[in-house]
Write a protein that holds these residues in place. Structure first.
Motif, mmCIF file in Angstrom:
data_model
loop_
_atom_site.group_PDB
_atom_site.id
_atom_site.type_symbol
_atom_site.label_atom_id
_atom_site.label_comp_id
_atom_site.label_asym_id
_atom_site.label_seq_id
_atom_site.Cartn_x
_atom_site.Cartn_y
_atom_site.Cartn_z
ATOM 1 N N SER A 22 6.382 7.386 -3.362
ATOM 2 C CA SER A 22 7.070 6.135 -3.005
ATOM 3 C C SER A 22 7.102 5.944 -1.497
ATOM 4 N N TYR A 23 7.363 7.021 -0.786
ATOM 5 C CA TYR A 23 7.400 6.950 0.673
ATOM 6 C C TYR A 23 6.023 6.581 1.232
ATOM 7 N N ALA A 24 4.971 7.187 0.685
ATOM 8 C CA ALA A 24 3.608 6.898 1.156
ATOM 9 C C ALA A 24 3.258 5.433 0.932
ATOM 10 N N LEU A 25 3.633 4.884 -0.224
ATOM 11 C CA LEU A 25 3.370 3.469 -0.499
ATOM 12 C C LEU A 25 4.152 2.585 0.473
ATOM 13 N N SER A 26 5.427 2.880 0.663
ATOM 14 C CA SER A 26 6.250 2.093 1.604
ATOM 15 C C SER A 26 5.680 2.166 3.013
ATOM 16 N N TRP A 27 5.269 3.357 3.430
ATOM 17 C CA TRP A 27 4.707 3.542 4.757
ATOM 18 C C TRP A 27 3.432 2.726 4.905
ATOM 19 N N CYS A 28 2.610 2.729 3.891
ATOM 20 C CA CYS A 28 1.371 1.950 3.911
ATOM 21 C C CYS A 28 1.670 0.457 4.035
ATOM 22 N N GLU A 30 4.295 -0.980 5.280
ATOM 23 C CA GLU A 30 4.878 -1.302 6.584
ATOM 24 C C GLU A 30 3.899 -1.132 7.747
ATOM 25 N N ASN A 31 2.971 -0.181 7.639
ATOM 26 C CA ASN A 31 2.150 0.171 8.798
ATOM 27 C C ASN A 31 0.660 -0.167 8.694
ATOM 28 N N ILE A 32 0.135 -0.281 7.509
ATOM 29 C CA ILE A 32 -1.295 -0.537 7.346
ATOM 30 C C ILE A 32 -1.568 -1.989 6.986
ATOM 31 N N ILE A 33 -0.750 -2.556 6.134
ATOM 32 C CA ILE A 33 -0.981 -3.891 5.594
ATOM 33 C C ILE A 33 -0.603 -5.039 6.548
ATOM 34 N N PRO A 34 0.482 -4.950 7.325
ATOM 35 C CA PRO A 34 0.926 -6.115 8.098
ATOM 36 C C PRO A 34 -0.181 -6.744 8.934
ATOM 37 N N GLY A 35 -0.184 -8.062 8.930
ATOM 38 C CA GLY A 35 -1.138 -8.791 9.760
ATOM 39 C C GLY A 35 -2.502 -8.964 9.129
ATOM 40 N N ASN A 36 -2.704 -8.462 7.933
ATOM 41 C CA ASN A 36 -4.000 -8.645 7.289
ATOM 42 C C ASN A 36 -3.797 -9.044 5.840
ATOM 43 N N SER A 37 -3.702 -10.341 5.618
ATOM 44 C CA SER A 37 -3.456 -10.825 4.263
ATOM 45 C C SER A 37 -4.733 -10.835 3.425
ATOM 46 N N ASN A 38 -5.850 -10.404 3.986
ATOM 47 C CA ASN A 38 -7.089 -10.335 3.219
ATOM 48 C C ASN A 38 -7.233 -9.002 2.489
ATOM 49 N N ASP A 39 -6.276 -8.119 2.631
ATOM 50 C CA ASP A 39 -6.366 -6.801 2.017
ATOM 51 C C ASP A 39 -6.196 -6.860 0.499
ATOM 52 N N THR A 40 -6.811 -5.903 -0.157
ATOM 53 C CA THR A 40 -6.552 -5.653 -1.570
ATOM 54 C C THR A 40 -5.931 -4.260 -1.645
#
Length: 173
Positions: A22-28, A30-40
């Motif tokens: 759960s922590y790894a998903l939350s961290w991802c 918050e830190n990997i996804i923001p600013g890129n709405s083209n992600d899957t």
């Protein structure tokens, strides 16, 4: 720099019932996804294998000493329970992703050893990144239990991000 942010990425996140996952998903998120709405964002859960033999398959203690002999009703009940657990884990993971605007969220449930399943799915989907949590096992525990994150880091061809949950005060780990 705008071209880099616009590139579509496929990010595979291995999830299970643990706090570390759960922590790894939350961290991802918050830190990997923001600013890129083209992600899957692909959420993967691996249903652990179970050595079970029904009374109908002819297996016996002599042929399969590690197996357990159960009736088909008990096997069906165990399968339903495994599917219920998988659905609960995926529902929780999807809830964590509910506020991601424009990010595609996909879920995959596979059966097998998590180490093998994660590596196979990452390879098959040609993901850009794999995110896994770390249980923070010590050397001895890791030697006996094996480390899923370590195995993936050694065998997956894409970048692997191993997210370790910070220890809290009073933690017995």
């Amino acid at each position: 720099m705008a071209d880099v942010a616009a590139k579509e990425r496929k990010i595979l996140v291995a999830v299970d019932e643990s706090e570390e996952s759960s922590y790894a998903l939350s961290w991802c998120i918050e830190n990997i996804i923001p600013g890129n709405s083209n992600d899957t964002l692909i959420l993967l859960y691996s249903v652990p294998p179970r050595t079970v033999y029904t009374s109908m398959d002819g297996s016996g203690e002599k042929d399969h000493p590690q197996g357990y002999l159960f009736s088909s009703d008990i096997v069906a009940t165990m399968e339903r329970y495994s599917n219920d657990v998988a659905q609960c884990i995926m529902a929780k993971a999807k809830r964590a992703c509910k506020d991601l605007d424009g990010v595609k969220v996909e879920t995959i449930v596979e059966h097998g050893d998590a180490r093998d399943v994660i590596c196979q799915v990452a390879e098959k989907l040609h993901v850009d990144m794999l995110v896994v949590g770390s249980h923070g096992y010590g050397v001895i525990k890791r030697a006996f239990l094996g480390s899923v994150s370590n195995h993936c880091a050694q065998n997956v061809k894409c970048p692997v991000l191993i997210v370790k949950k910070p220890k809290t005060n009073g933690s017995s780990n």
